[in-house]
Motif scaffolding. Structure first.
Motif, mmCIF file in Angstrom:
data_model
loop_
_atom_site.group_PDB
_atom_site.id
_atom_site.type_symbol
_atom_site.label_atom_id
_atom_site.label_comp_id
_atom_site.label_asym_id
_atom_site.label_seq_id
_atom_site.Cartn_x
_atom_site.Cartn_y
_atom_site.Cartn_z
ATOM 1 N N TYR A 160 0.670 -1.344 -0.057
ATOM 2 C CA TYR A 160 -0.066 0.036 0.048
ATOM 3 C C TYR A 160 0.792 1.185 -0.084
ATOM 4 N N LEU A 167 1.906 7.247 -9.279
ATOM 5 C CA LEU A 167 1.224 6.276 -8.226
ATOM 6 C C LEU A 167 1.911 6.350 -6.835
ATOM 7 N N ALA A 197 -0.111 8.102 -3.436
ATOM 8 C CA ALA A 197 -0.193 7.335 -2.225
ATOM 9 C C ALA A 197 0.556 7.717 -1.141
ATOM 10 N N ILE A 213 -4.405 6.103 1.037
ATOM 11 C CA ILE A 213 -4.361 4.775 1.393
ATOM 12 C C ILE A 213 -4.793 4.665 2.959
ATOM 13 N N TYR A 230 -5.218 1.518 -4.545
ATOM 14 C CA TYR A 230 -3.716 1.205 -4.686
ATOM 15 C C TYR A 230 -3.180 -0.045 -5.232
#
Length: 303
Positions: free
Chosen positions: A125, A234, A238, A253, A262
């Motif tokens: 994550y 990404l 996150a 997240i 995610y």
């Protein structure tokens, strides 16, 4: 004689070079313009600071192992290391791969083989970015605001298992965060821990591709770079940073929905990276085999 499987005319090579530049310019031009203005960009800066291949070299097309190019334009490449002229045209010669770099090449081939053979782990994550900010007053990107308060950041790190397997991410964890990680990666355990679901392992395909330029051709390097660029977005979405000023919406997240999003994106990148890893492996195995034939006695050294 270097092995050649494809011969390009000067016109065909020029078309490939133009197509190569055209696919990279939309990503590189805004970054280069910002850099000229002295503006920091946490997504793109990483791709040219942590990774060291210069934008000019990335934009410059070279054919790679097994491809010969005809014409006067290609003959100018003979001034660059690794190139030779053959009856088919100018090509990169594995016999000119430096003997002292063979152990490094072997190390990378082993890493890619072992990584490709493992099952992906998709449950991290992106907590590595949170662990880099845990219980510290000195964030790595001090010019970027955080989207969560330090207390909330600490609660998330302490309440979710951290399972980072990538040494070059783990080494930036704060001292307080390192004992919270399930793994304790070191340089010596990279071959044992690297796994193909890891965002950073898949971004690093770019590093392993450009490391062996020009024997690895520009088309493959560009594929790896553009994948790394998308993965890096990404990675930052996150993170605890607020990057909306850079056009990146957060992926929270800290919420179940954010973690589902995610994991889905991470799985997609794993699927994209695996065939790219295999293409790179095929090229590097061929280069290693041919380089060893021409320089059989080397001194072992890791990458």
């Amino acid at each position: 004689m270097p092995p050649i499987h494809t011969t390009l005319t000067e016109a065909e090579a020029r078309e490939r070079a133009a197509a190569h530049e055209a696919r990279l310019r939309p990503v590189l031009d805004p970054y280069l313009a910002a850099r000229r203005r002295g503006v920091k960009q946490p997504v793109m800066d990483f791709l040219f600071e942590y990774y060291t291949f210069r934008p000019g070299r990335l934009l410059r097309w070279r054919p790679g192992l097994g491809i010969a190019v005809q014409g006067d334009e290609a003959r100018r490449w003979l001034r660059e290391p690794g190139f030779v002229e053959t009856p088919e045209g100018v090509t990169v010669d594995p016999a000119r791969f430096p003997a002292h770099r063979i152990p490094s090449l072997r190390w990378v081939v082993t890493l890619l083989e072992r990584t490709a053979a493992r099952r992906p782990h998709l449950g991290c994550y992106g907590l590595h970015e949170w662990a880099m900010l845990y219980r510290t007053a000195c964030p790595r990107h001090a010019h970027v605001p955080l989207r969560v308060k330090p207390e909330a950041l600490a609660r998330l790190v302490e309440s979710h298992p951290i399972t980072c397997t990538h040494f070059d991410a783990f080494r930036f964890f704060t001292e307080a965060a390192r004992p919270l990680n399930r793994f304790q990666p070191t340089r010596e355990t990279i071959h044992e821990l690297e796994q193909p679901g890891c965002l950073h392992a898949n971004m690093d395909l770019y590093r392993w591709a450009y490391k062996f330029y020009p024997w690895v051709g520009s088309d493959l390097i560009a594929d790896a770079f553009l994948l790394a660029y998308r993965i890096r977005m990404l990675d930052m979405q996150a993170s605890p940073y607020d990057l909306r000023a850079y056009g990146l919406e957060p992926i929270p997240i800290e919420t179940p929905e954010g973690r589902r999003h995610y994991r889905q994106r991470q799985a997609q990148f794993y699927q994209e990276a695996q065939p790219l890893r295999q293409r790179l492996l095929q090229t590097l195995r061929t280069l290693l085999e041919l380089a060893v034939i021409n320089a059989p006695e080397t001194t072992e050294r890791v990458a």
